[in-house]
Design a protein around this motif. Structure first.
Motif, short mmCIF file in Angstrom:
data_model
loop_
_atom_site.label_atom_id
_atom_site.label_comp_id
_atom_site.label_asym_id
_atom_site.label_seq_id
_atom_site.Cartn_x
_atom_site.Cartn_y
_atom_site.Cartn_z
N GLY A 199 1.34 -0.92 0.14
CA GLY A 199 0.08 -0.01 -0.17
C GLY A 199 0.90 0.97 -0.59
O GLY A 199 2.51 1.14 -0.40
N ILE A 200 0.63 2.07 0.80
CA ILE A 200 0.85 3.79 0.54
C ILE A 200 1.33 3.74 2.06
O ILE A 200 0.52 3.35 2.54
N ASN A 201 2.25 4.34 2.19
CA ASN A 201 2.50 4.77 3.42
C ASN A 201 2.16 5.42 3.67
O ASN A 201 1.78 6.87 3.61
N ALA A 202 2.04 5.76 5.17
CA ALA A 202 0.90 6.21 5.85
C ALA A 202 1.17 7.41 6.44
O ALA A 202 0.33 7.88 6.92
N ASN A 203 1.94 7.93 6.13
CA ASN A 203 3.21 9.24 6.57
C ASN A 203 2.37 10.22 5.33
O ASN A 203 3.78 11.17 6.04
N LYS A 204 2.55 9.52 4.22
CA LYS A 204 2.57 10.59 3.16
C LYS A 204 1.10 11.12 3.41
O LYS A 204 0.25 11.65 3.93
N LYS A 205 1.65 12.93 3.58
CA LYS A 205 0.12 13.94 3.87
C LYS A 205 -0.91 13.81 3.11
O LYS A 205 -1.42 13.86 3.02
N HIS A 206 -0.78 13.24 2.01
CA HIS A 206 -1.47 13.27 0.41
C HIS A 206 -2.95 12.12 0.80
O HIS A 206 -3.74 12.52 1.00
N PHE A 207 -1.84 11.29 1.13
CA PHE A 207 -2.31 9.84 2.05
C PHE A 207 -3.81 10.22 2.81
O PHE A 207 -4.60 9.22 3.05
N ILE A 208 -3.24 10.76 3.57
CA ILE A 208 -3.89 10.81 5.10
C ILE A 208 -4.99 11.97 5.04
O ILE A 208 -6.02 11.39 5.20
N SER A 209 -4.83 12.84 3.78
CA SER A 209 -5.49 14.31 3.91
C SER A 209 -7.43 13.03 2.70
O SER A 209 -8.33 13.36 3.07
N LEU A 210 -6.24 11.93 1.68
CA LEU A 210 -7.41 11.34 1.13
C LEU A 210 -8.49 10.87 2.32
O LEU A 210 -9.63 10.95 1.82
N ILE A 211 -8.11 10.29 3.29
CA ILE A 211 -8.57 9.10 4.01
C ILE A 211 -9.26 9.99 4.59
O ILE A 211 -10.39 9.89 5.04
#
Length: 433
Positions: free
Chosen positions: A252-264
């Motif tokens: 998956g995607i690294n959970a520390n990536k800001k873009h991924f966190i904002s998607l969730i």
């Protein structure tokens, strides 16, 4: 309220009667071992024991609900009207089968504790189940039996009004990787590039760099489409995001990536969000605890629901770990490659721990269809037929349909052609008579 007389009140009896009577049929149930209290009760009542007391509504009991632990259970499957059943109990009983014992066997997943052949991932497979072997995997038999019980009770108590429940859906969106090419980091992107070159996948290589340069949409990024669908539906979708560390099984995607966190966070504004646990979290509670805390930090609320990676369950340990970490609901119970009812029910039920003989607070939401199970069905017309037949079975008992789709299922990839239409059929099914 239904009063049940039995010679011995066990945790198994309380568990299965509450599922069938309260969860499926919507009526409260209580138990007594005193004949005087039973006779004095002036509403719904039945006896569940070896011999009837008189002419009351009586179901002859099977021994399984009075036992502890596992034993060699003799199972003989019989045809019963439009379905199948087991634990035949003779002609003196008001129903020809002990549906409570049979329902307990299926809901507790008794057969999954017994020796069996597992697949490469260590999963219990559909072909090992009695439901598959005897041809009733396609039916929510526990709910069907409950409705037959209701009909039999109504004949004895015609003045009693049973509550009416409605067919509903709970769409699951599984997200093992939010993006195909984006946010993968330099090393993974370089590795993917070399792989594309060695395998002569030049079209994929072209798409990869068009996405990375922002000239093309990432094929896995279907979240806007899904959220638009959520806005049109009265039923909340439930997303499961994988935020575990990168491994052989989980990419998956690294959970520390800001873009991924904002998607969730963005998805959580419209839909419910749970945790898709990593493969190693299935057996290691420390890893599971870390992932739970990580998701709670993103959502800024306590985690309610989880779904195990690869739909793998190790009973009872997997569920005990969830209970210990106070996760309230699980959505792992189902078969990846087969459509149907792994636990025989389309009504959420509580996990019963056969080792400790106790009903737990963990609610099991068994899923009935995963997008992968439809891939072996060739034509779109046949896929629609499978989906519509499943909907029809669940509607007969006013149950809850839980389908699992992935974010990439809604991409333009050829293998997923027509799946948007199948998803729409499910969403529209709640509006049809």
């Amino acid at each position: 309220m239904l009063l049940v007389y039995t010679h011995h009140i066990t945790p198994r009896i309380k568990y299965v009667f509450k599922h069938i009577c309260t969860r499926v049929l919507g009526i409260e149930v209580s138990f007594t071992t005193k004949i005087e209290a039973f006779i004095a009760h002036d509403s719904l009542k039945m006896s569940y024991t070896k011999q009837s007391l008189g002419s009351e509504f009586f179901i002859k009991s099977h021994d399984i609900l009075f036992e502890q632990g596992l034993s060699d259970v003799d199972i003989h499957i019989h045809d019963w009207e439009d379905t199948k059943c087991f634990f035949f109990n003779g002609e003196k009983s008001s129903m020809p089968f002990d549906i409570f014992a049979a329902a307990f066997y299926l809901l507790s997943r008794y057969e999954e504790y017994l020796p069996q052949v597992k697949d490469d991932y260590g999963r219990f497979v559909a072909t090992e189940s009695i439901a598959y072997k005897y041809g009733f995997l396609h039916q929510p038999v526990v709910d069907i039996w409950a409705y037959k019980f209701k009909v039999a009770l109504q004949q004895q108590y015609p003045e009693f009004e049973f509550p009416v429940r409605k067919y509903s859906i709970k769409p699951i969106i599984d997200v093992p990787s939010a993006y195909n090419f984006k946010l993968k980091g330099i090393m993974r992107t370089l590795g993917g590039t070399l792989k594309d070159l060695f395998e002569f996948k030049f079209k994929r290589l072209y798409t990869r760099y068009m996405v990375l340069f922002g000239l093309k949409h990432d094929p896995y990024d279907t979240f806007r489409y899904i959220i638009n669908k959520q806005k049109q539906s009265h039923y909340k979708f439930l997303f499961f995001f994988l935020i575990g560390d990168y491994s052989t099984y989980d990419k998956g995607i690294n959970a520390n990536k800001k873009h991924f966190i904002s998607l969730i966070k963005h998805v959580a504004d419209y839909c419910s969000v749970g945790l898709k646990t990593s493969f190693f979290a299935i057996e290691d509670i420390a890893v599971l605890k870390k992932e739970k805390r990580r998701m709670e930090a993103i959502l800024n609320t306590s985690l309610r629901a989880s779904r195990q990676s690869f739909s793998k369950l190790n009973l009872p340990e997997s569920y005990r770990n969830l209970i210990e970490l106070e996760i309230q609901e699980d959505y792992t119970m189902g078969y990846v490659n087969y459509v149907g009812f792994r636990a025989g029910s389309c009504t959420p039920f509580l996990f019963y721990d056969l080792d400790y003989e106790v009903q737990t607070p963990l609610k099991i939401n068994s899923y009935h269809l995963m997008d992968y199970s439809l891939l072996k069905t060739q034509s779109l017309l046949d896929k629609k037929k499978v989906v519509n037949e499943l909907i029809s079975e669940i509607k007969k008992v006013d149950g809850e349909f839980v389908p699992v789709f992935h974010n990439y299922t809604f991409s333009d990839a050829n293998r997923w052609k027509g799946f948007k239409e199948l998803f729409n059929i499910i969403l529209d099914s709640v509006n049809e008579a």
